[in-house]
Design a protein around this motif. Structure first.
Motif, PDB file in Angstrom:
ATOM      1  N   GLY A 198       0.779  -1.231   0.000  1.00 16.98           N
ATOM      2  CA  GLY A 198       0.000   0.000   0.000  1.00 16.98           C
ATOM      3  C   GLY A 198       0.807   1.276   0.000  1.00 16.98           C
ATOM      4  N   CYS A 199       2.155   1.154  -0.034  1.00 19.64           N
ATOM      5  CA  CYS A 199       3.015   2.342   0.014  1.00 19.64           C
ATOM      6  C   CYS A 199       3.599   2.627  -1.355  1.00 19.64           C
ATOM      7  CB  CYS A 199       4.152   2.136   1.009  1.00 19.64           C
ATOM      8  SG  CYS A 199       3.609   2.069   2.725  1.00 19.64           S
ATOM      9  N   GLU A 209      -0.197  11.732   2.524  1.00 19.31           N
ATOM     10  CA  GLU A 209      -0.247  10.284   2.355  1.00 19.31           C
ATOM     11  C   GLU A 209       0.419   9.553   3.515  1.00 19.31           C
ATOM     12  OE1 GLU A 209       1.026   6.841  -0.875  1.00 19.31           O
ATOM     13  OE2 GLU A 209       1.579   8.916  -1.245  1.00 19.31           O
ATOM     14  N   LEU A 211       0.178   9.956   6.583  1.00 18.59           N
ATOM     15  CA  LEU A 211      -0.711   9.673   7.714  1.00 18.59           C
ATOM     16  C   LEU A 211      -1.310   8.276   7.612  1.00 18.59           C
ATOM     17  CD1 LEU A 211      -2.487  13.140   7.943  1.00 18.59           C
ATOM     18  CD2 LEU A 211      -0.705  12.241   9.455  1.00 18.59           C
ATOM     19  N   LYS A 212      -1.684   7.865   6.407  1.00 18.37           N
ATOM     20  CA  LYS A 212      -2.264   6.530   6.258  1.00 18.37           C
ATOM     21  C   LYS A 212      -1.191   5.441   6.216  1.00 18.37           C
ATOM     22  CE  LYS A 212      -2.664   6.551   1.171  1.00 18.37           C
ATOM     23  NZ  LYS A 212      -3.570   6.518   0.026  1.00 18.37           N
ATOM     24  N   ASN A 213       0.063   5.855   6.025  1.00 17.41           N
ATOM     25  CA  ASN A 213       1.165   4.889   6.009  1.00 17.41           C
ATOM     26  C   ASN A 213       1.938   4.864   7.327  1.00 17.41           C
ATOM     27  OD1 ASN A 213       0.689   4.196   3.324  1.00 17.41           O
ATOM     28  ND2 ASN A 213       2.022   5.812   2.544  1.00 17.41           N
ATOM     29  N   GLN A 214       1.384   5.438   8.374  1.00 20.40           N
ATOM     30  CA  GLN A 214       2.151   5.587   9.604  1.00 20.40           C
ATOM     31  C   GLN A 214       2.638   4.245  10.155  1.00 20.40           C
ATOM     32  OE1 GLN A 214       3.050   8.730  10.763  1.00 20.40           O
ATOM     33  NE2 GLN A 214       4.509   7.466  11.875  1.00 20.40           N
TER      34      GLN A 214
END
Length: 232
Positions: A198-199, A209, A211-214
């Motif tokens: 997902g990255c 972006e 934030l959702k990949n933290q």
């Protein structure tokens, strides 16, 4: 703690190599293990300084040094960044990295690793092949051209991180990551190659972006910390 990205908490030093000198920015405890932190294609901006600041505070602390490979130039858009990267003397950049590693070792760091992002990730891997003084490498989303260096001849332990959705074909996409892994398997040095679902490219950077990949960012930093602690 100093504000991340605030140049005030960095010491600016001049490093000599052969018949030239270049600026570098240093943060962290003087006698700590060293980490050379290599810029993206943008140049030495707040993003790479934020990474260096973070690295200096991991675990018991590191002395992070950011060499200015572009000699003061910082790109404001992707076209300019591409122009600067394409104009970079990569052999000269490796000499800058080697001089940076030696500077850290001569100024209190018993061992020194190299890390980098995008262009810097490719250079970090190259330094693990071409610079015998490097004790460990962690590279983020970049691989060096096979014309420049062969990762199967690596001397230093190499850990590498890639985003599953990276679209930089042959440089940082999944195919490039798996090709790197195959080459590292044949060289006999410790290695790890991690692909983050997902990255996309540059997922470690501060962005909406991110934030959702933290979770991926935290995991990557955890793996970075473990790797550097093991070898430095």
């Amino acid at each position: 703690m100093a504000v991340a990205g605030d140049a005030a908490h960095f010491q600016k030093v001049r490093i000599q190599r052969e018949d030239t000198t270049f600026d570098a920015y240093v943060v962290g405890k003087q006698d700590a293990p060293g980490v050379v932190v290599l810029q993206e294609w943008w140049g030495v901006n707040n993003q790479v300084k934020n990474h260096a600041t973070h690295i200096s505070q991991i675990g018991h602390g590191y002395r992070a040094l950011v060499p200015d490979l572009y000699r003061g130039k910082v790109a404001l858009d992707a076209a300019e960044a591409r122009h600067l990267m394409e104009g970079l003397d990569w052999q000269g950049a490796i000499k800058d990295i080697q001089a940076s590693v030696k500077w850290l070792k001569e100024n209190g760091s018993p061992k020194v690793g190299v890390t980098g992002y995008c262009m810097g990730g490719a250079l970090a891997i190259a330094s693990g092949v071409l610079v015998p003084e490097v004790d460990a490498v962690v590279a983020f989303y970049g691989t060096p051209s096979s014309k420049f260096v062969d990762p199967s001849r690596a001397l230093a332990p190499i850990q590498a991180h890639f985003g599953e959705l990276d679209t930089y074909v042959g440089f940082a996409d999944v195919t490039a990551a798996k090709s790197l892994e195959e080459k590292l398997k044949s060289c006999g040095v410790p290695h790890e190659v991690h692909i983050y679902p997902g990255c996309s490219h540059a997922f470690m950077n501060t962005s909406p972006e991110a934030l959702k990949n933290q979770g991926a960012i935290d995991l990557a930093w955890s793996r970075f910390a473990t790797w550097m602690a093991r070898f430095l």
